[in-house]
Structures are given as C-alpha cells and as structure tokens.
Scaffold this motif. Structure first.
Motif, mmCIF file in Angstrom:
data_model
loop_
_atom_site.group_PDB
_atom_site.id
_atom_site.type_symbol
_atom_site.label_atom_id
_atom_site.label_comp_id
_atom_site.label_asym_id
_atom_site.label_seq_id
_atom_site.Cartn_x
_atom_site.Cartn_y
_atom_site.Cartn_z
ATOM 1 N N ILE A 116 0.764 -1.066 0.022
ATOM 2 C CA ILE A 116 -0.133 0.142 -0.002
ATOM 3 C C ILE A 116 0.827 1.118 0.000
ATOM 4 C CG2 ILE A 116 -1.697 1.432 1.292
ATOM 5 C CD1 ILE A 116 -2.682 -1.342 2.555
ATOM 6 N N ILE A 117 0.744 2.140 -1.147
ATOM 7 C CA ILE A 117 1.582 3.203 -1.012
ATOM 8 C C ILE A 117 0.667 4.424 -0.452
ATOM 9 C CG2 ILE A 117 2.882 5.133 -2.482
ATOM 10 C CD1 ILE A 117 3.339 2.657 -4.226
ATOM 11 N N LEU A 138 3.914 1.995 2.287
ATOM 12 C CA LEU A 138 5.211 2.735 1.970
ATOM 13 C C LEU A 138 4.590 4.207 2.093
ATOM 14 C CD1 LEU A 138 8.059 3.051 0.648
ATOM 15 C CD2 LEU A 138 7.190 2.716 -1.301
ATOM 16 N N PHE A 139 5.155 5.124 2.875
ATOM 17 C CA PHE A 139 4.267 6.486 3.058
ATOM 18 C C PHE A 139 5.052 7.467 2.080
ATOM 19 C CE2 PHE A 139 3.991 4.699 7.557
ATOM 20 C CZ PHE A 139 2.559 4.890 7.442
ATOM 21 N N LEU A 140 4.134 8.199 1.469
ATOM 22 C CA LEU A 140 4.764 9.200 0.707
ATOM 23 C C LEU A 140 4.329 10.801 1.192
ATOM 24 C CD1 LEU A 140 3.672 8.288 -3.130
ATOM 25 C CD2 LEU A 140 6.028 8.191 -2.265
ATOM 26 N N SER A 141 5.236 11.401 1.176
ATOM 27 C CA SER A 141 4.918 12.742 1.849
ATOM 28 C C SER A 141 5.744 13.981 1.439
ATOM 29 C CB SER A 141 5.091 12.813 3.208
ATOM 30 O OG SER A 141 4.970 13.994 3.898
ATOM 31 N N ALA A 142 5.051 15.094 1.067
ATOM 32 C CA ALA A 142 5.922 16.329 0.477
ATOM 33 C C ALA A 142 6.486 17.092 1.744
ATOM 34 C CB ALA A 142 4.763 17.065 -0.159
ATOM 35 N N PHE A 167 7.884 12.561 12.504
ATOM 36 C CA PHE A 167 6.896 11.980 11.838
ATOM 37 C C PHE A 167 7.562 10.787 11.166
ATOM 38 C CE2 PHE A 167 5.203 16.129 12.162
ATOM 39 C CZ PHE A 167 3.850 15.934 12.125
ATOM 40 N N ILE A 168 8.949 10.830 10.816
ATOM 41 C CA ILE A 168 9.206 9.551 10.141
ATOM 42 C C ILE A 168 9.195 8.457 11.246
ATOM 43 C CG2 ILE A 168 11.452 8.402 9.531
ATOM 44 C CD1 ILE A 168 12.280 10.866 8.271
ATOM 45 N N THR A 169 9.586 8.562 12.534
ATOM 46 C CA THR A 169 9.232 7.725 13.473
ATOM 47 C C THR A 169 7.840 7.249 13.630
ATOM 48 O OG1 THR A 169 10.704 9.186 14.878
ATOM 49 C CG2 THR A 169 10.666 6.860 15.689
ATOM 50 N N ARG A 170 6.827 8.146 13.462
ATOM 51 C CA ARG A 170 5.632 7.558 13.611
ATOM 52 C C ARG A 170 5.098 6.919 12.704
ATOM 53 N NH1 ARG A 170 0.308 11.555 13.560
ATOM 54 N NH2 ARG A 170 -1.046 9.939 14.029
ATOM 55 N N GLY A 171 5.728 7.133 11.483
ATOM 56 C CA GLY A 171 5.486 6.292 10.339
ATOM 57 C C GLY A 171 5.849 4.754 10.504
ATOM 58 N N TYR A 172 7.049 4.619 11.169
ATOM 59 C CA TYR A 172 7.534 3.134 11.281
ATOM 60 C C TYR A 172 6.797 2.858 12.453
ATOM 61 C CZ TYR A 172 11.519 3.530 8.407
ATOM 62 O OH TYR A 172 12.368 3.825 7.450
ATOM 63 N N ASP A 223 8.466 1.818 5.097
ATOM 64 C CA ASP A 223 9.369 2.818 4.700
ATOM 65 C C ASP A 223 8.904 4.036 4.381
ATOM 66 O OD1 ASP A 223 11.765 3.844 3.861
ATOM 67 O OD2 ASP A 223 12.041 2.402 2.462
ATOM 68 N N TYR A 224 9.444 5.163 3.928
ATOM 69 C CA TYR A 224 9.012 6.341 3.985
ATOM 70 C C TYR A 224 9.685 7.050 2.914
ATOM 71 C CZ TYR A 224 7.049 10.573 6.493
ATOM 72 O OH TYR A 224 6.386 11.493 6.915
ATOM 73 N N ILE A 225 9.004 7.742 2.070
ATOM 74 C CA ILE A 225 9.473 8.435 0.950
ATOM 75 C C ILE A 225 9.205 9.653 0.814
ATOM 76 C CG2 ILE A 225 9.691 8.721 -1.436
ATOM 77 C CD1 ILE A 225 10.209 5.836 -1.980
ATOM 78 N N THR A 226 10.036 10.744 0.616
ATOM 79 C CA THR A 226 9.566 12.105 0.778
ATOM 80 C C THR A 226 9.335 12.693 -0.967
ATOM 81 O OG1 THR A 226 11.719 12.761 0.975
ATOM 82 C CG2 THR A 226 10.278 12.967 2.708
ATOM 83 N N LYS A 227 8.493 13.406 -1.078
ATOM 84 C CA LYS A 227 8.159 13.926 -2.517
ATOM 85 C C LYS A 227 9.086 15.207 -2.601
ATOM 86 C CE LYS A 227 3.302 12.997 -1.957
ATOM 87 N NZ LYS A 227 1.973 13.541 -2.367
ATOM 88 N N PRO A 228 9.451 15.664 -3.603
ATOM 89 C CA PRO A 228 9.226 14.988 -4.901
ATOM 90 C C PRO A 228 10.402 13.494 -4.776
ATOM 91 C CG PRO A 228 10.819 16.778 -5.422
ATOM 92 C CD PRO A 228 10.249 16.830 -3.927
ATOM 93 N N PHE A 229 9.968 12.262 -5.444
ATOM 94 C CA PHE A 229 10.629 11.247 -5.139
ATOM 95 C C PHE A 229 11.204 11.114 -6.594
ATOM 96 C CE2 PHE A 229 6.160 9.945 -5.864
ATOM 97 C CZ PHE A 229 6.384 9.383 -7.080
ATOM 98 N N ASP A 230 12.326 10.348 -6.352
ATOM 99 C CA ASP A 230 13.290 9.568 -7.580
ATOM 100 C C ASP A 230 12.521 8.473 -8.059
ATOM 101 O OD1 ASP A 230 15.005 8.209 -8.861
ATOM 102 O OD2 ASP A 230 16.704 8.992 -8.039
#
Ligand code: ADP
Length: 371
Positions: free
Chosen positions: A47-48, A77-81, A88-93, A99-106
């Motif tokens: 789930i993204i 997989l969290f996506l966030s701008a 917030f990253i810890t909250r995600g885990y 995992d956690y990806i910040t936008k704009p993503f590669d």
C-alpha cells in the motif's frame, strides 16, 4: 496488486501510470476511508499511502489497516511532501509502515522500493504457506506417534494375560514332573520357565516405555526398608541363577522414602545385566555406600565390560553395544527405564567399566529417610 492512496487526482494518475508502465497492477483510493474499505475486501501486496490527506491522514489509515487480519502483513510505503522531520518519520515506522519516501521522489528509487516490498510480501506469504504445511505435518506425526504409543500399550497389556496363564501352567507342569520323579524333563521345563520370564520382562519394559512416553509412569512413594529391598532383589536373582555368587558389601539401616518396587526393579535390572554380560566369571557384588546425604548402590560384575567411549550412551533408549549384540539378546531399553526411575527420585545413574574386565553399574539417590 498495489493500492495507492492519495487525495489528489493528479498524483494518483501519475503514480498509477508510472507503476503500470513498470508492469504492476494498481488500484487506487482517493481518501483514507475509501482505502480502508478496499483493504477489507482485497489482499494487497503493497500500500502506497500519502501522509497528508483531509479526513483520516496516512498514519491513521496505517494504524487501522494493521489491525485488519487481511492486511496485517502488507507493507506500507508512506509518501509525503512535507513532515519529513524525525518525529514524523518515527511515527510512520511505529504505525507499522516499512518505509518512508519524501516527495518529490526519485522514480528509480521508488521502483526499487516497490519491487523489494512486493517481493518481501510474496516471500512472507510463501513462508507462511510452508509453515502451515509443516504445522499440519507435525500434527499428523504427533497423531501417529500417539497411535503407536496406544498400540504398544494395548499390545503389551494383551500379551500379559496369556503370559500369566502360561506361567501358571508351567508351574503346574514343574510340580507334576517333580511328583512323578521324571528327572529327564526338569531341565526342559526350567528352560521354558526362564524364557517365559524373559518374555514377561520384555512385556513389562515395553509397558514402562509407553507409560514413560505418555507421562503416565506413576510412583508410589512410601517409606521402606532399603536393606530388605536389596536382600529381596538379591534373593530373587540368586534363585533364578543359583550358579552365580552374589556378595553383599555394606549395609543400609534406614527407612527410605521412595517407590520400593521401582527401585528394586532398577537393582534387578542391574543384576540381570550383570549375570547376562558375565558368562564366565560368576561373581557379582552389591555394595552400598552412604556419604554426604547420598545413598550409592554399586553392582559390580567381572564380565565382558564396556569400552570407555561407549559408556556415555548406555542409558540411551535402544542403545546396545554393536559388537556383542549378536551374542546377547535384548532390546536396549532396560537401562533407559532405570535412568528414568532413578532420575524421577532425584538421583543419577552411572557406570564404571573396563573392557574385558567387568563393569560397575551405579545409582545414587538423595537420602530421604524416615527415622
Ligand atoms: P539390553 O541388555 O536389553 O540390551 P540394557 O538397556 O539393559 O539393554 O543395556 C544396554 C546395553 O548396555 C546392552 O545391550 C549392553 O551392550 C550394555 N550393558 C548393560 N549392562 C552391561 C554389563 N553389566 N556389562 C556389559 N555390558 C552391559
């Protein structure tokens, strides 16, 4: 199937086309609530989740999703701008996301992560299937084992009844032969009697093993005269094997608290082995030593002995010394039962032996005496 969750239509469109272009099947949801509905119906391999959404945010969705049995193994997989700070990253885990990806993503990185998580999910599923099969297999084996134990238990009980009857008739025959003075027949009837006793011992051993394995070996703990028990066992063996000389060294003048029949069984087993494995020198010794609150019984023979390297294995189930197994009958369970009986009394069995010179079988019991 991958579920992508984002409140912005343009994000959904670009993510979907990117993933579909890379051969992934995709479903989408434009809110947390819609995502939850979908997760209830379908098992997704990933789930993204967009973190910032009106209504339920990504973290809340993740926390709820992980409570669903259908989705508890699905990676998120969290996506966030924004919100890229540590908290917030810890909250995600913590929410269970992997995992956690910040936008704009590669896109290359996203693709790598998506592939890895999908594979992880598939492997976990595979592992679960294997686990399930193994569990079933173990259950089936346990059931078989139970049937085998039951069979041994029933079979040995059934064998006991005719044996007792045969033993009775043989005794009757012995008396008749004696009365008629038919000396010629006496050795034969004695042989029959000996073989019946051996068979009886085997059946009892099998019964004991099945009781041990099913945890049903019960002990009748009462105070008894240790010395009387020793002398009884020695008399018993002496009567069956009059050609053997059994010496008694030491004495135990105490009442001991334990199962008299079972401890006598150990002694008889040691003595019978002493006789069996000493076909030439027919001397046996039963020595008792009381020291430091321990009562030690040592049964010595001057028979074939056992080499040093095999001595540790003697008390294992079905162990027999290979080289001599053709000369002496047996199943290799007597000492195993002895060890169980002595250990259940808090004691220990051991052996000292020299090949070709003889053996001393020992059991040591903690002194639990009644004065
Ligand atoms: P069994 O005598 O039926 O084989 P046991 O459990 O009583 O089974 O003994 C296991 C093995 O230990 C025997 O097969 C024998 O090789 C060895 N053993 C036991 N007692 C003696 C002894 N007094 N002298 C020499 N070897 C012995």
């Amino acid at each position: 199937m991958i579920l992508i969750v984002d409140d912005k239509q343009e994000n959904l469109i670009s993510l979907r086309s990117f993933l579909e272009h890379n051969d992934f099947e995709v479903e989408e949801a434009s809110s947390g609530e819609e995502a939850l509905k979908k997760v209830l119906k379908t098992v997704y391999s990933l789930i993204i989740l967009d973190v910032q959404m009106p209504g339920m945010d990504g973290f809340e969705v993740a926390e709820t999703v992980l409570d669903y049995s259908k989705a508890k193994d699905t990676p998120i997989l969290f996506l966030s701008a924004v919100n890229i700070d540590k908290e917030f990253i810890t909250r995600g885990y913590r929410a269970g996301g992997v995992d956690y990806i910040t936008k704009p993503f590669d896109p290359d990185i996203l693709l790598l992560k998506v592939k890895t998580f999908k594979r992880l999910f598939e492997q976990t599923n595979e592992l679960k299937k294997v686990q399930k099969t193994l569990k079933k297999e173990i259950e089936a084996r346990k059931e078989l084992e139970k049937k085998k134990d039951e069979f041994i238990s029933i079979a040995s009980h059934e064998l006991k009844t005719p044996l007792t009857s045969i033993r009775g008739y043989v005794q009757l025959l012995e008396r008749l032969i004696q009365r008629k003075g038919d000396e010629e027949l006496t050795p034969y009837i004695q042989k029959v009697s000996q073989q019946i006793n051996k068979l009886g011992d085997l059946v009892s051993d099998l019964l004991d093993i099945s009781k041990m394995e099913s945890g049903k070996m019960k002990f009748d703990i009462r105070p008894f005269s240790f010395e009387d028990m020793l002398n009884n066992a020695i008399d018993n063996i002496q009567q069956v094997y009059p050609e053997y000389e059994i010496k008694r060294i030491g004495s135990v003048n105490t009442m001991y608290l334990g199962d008299e029949m079972r401890i006598e069984q150990v002694l008889i087993n040691y003595l019978t082995n002493g006789v069996k494995y000493s076909p030439e020198n027919k001397t046996l010794e039963v020595e008792t030593i009381i020291e430091d609150n321990f009562l030690e019984v040592r049964v010595r023979d001057y028979g074939i002995g056992i080499s040093q390297e095999l001595q540790e294995q003697l008390f294992e189930k079905f162990f027999r010394v290979e080289e001599t197994s053709h000369r002496f009958q047996g199943l290799g369970i007597g000492l195993f039962i002895c060890q169980e009986i002595i250990e259940r009394h808090g004691g220990k069995c051991s052996v000292e032996s020299t090949l070709g010179e003889g053996s001393t079988f020992i059991f040591t019991l903690p002194m639990k005496t009644i004065n």
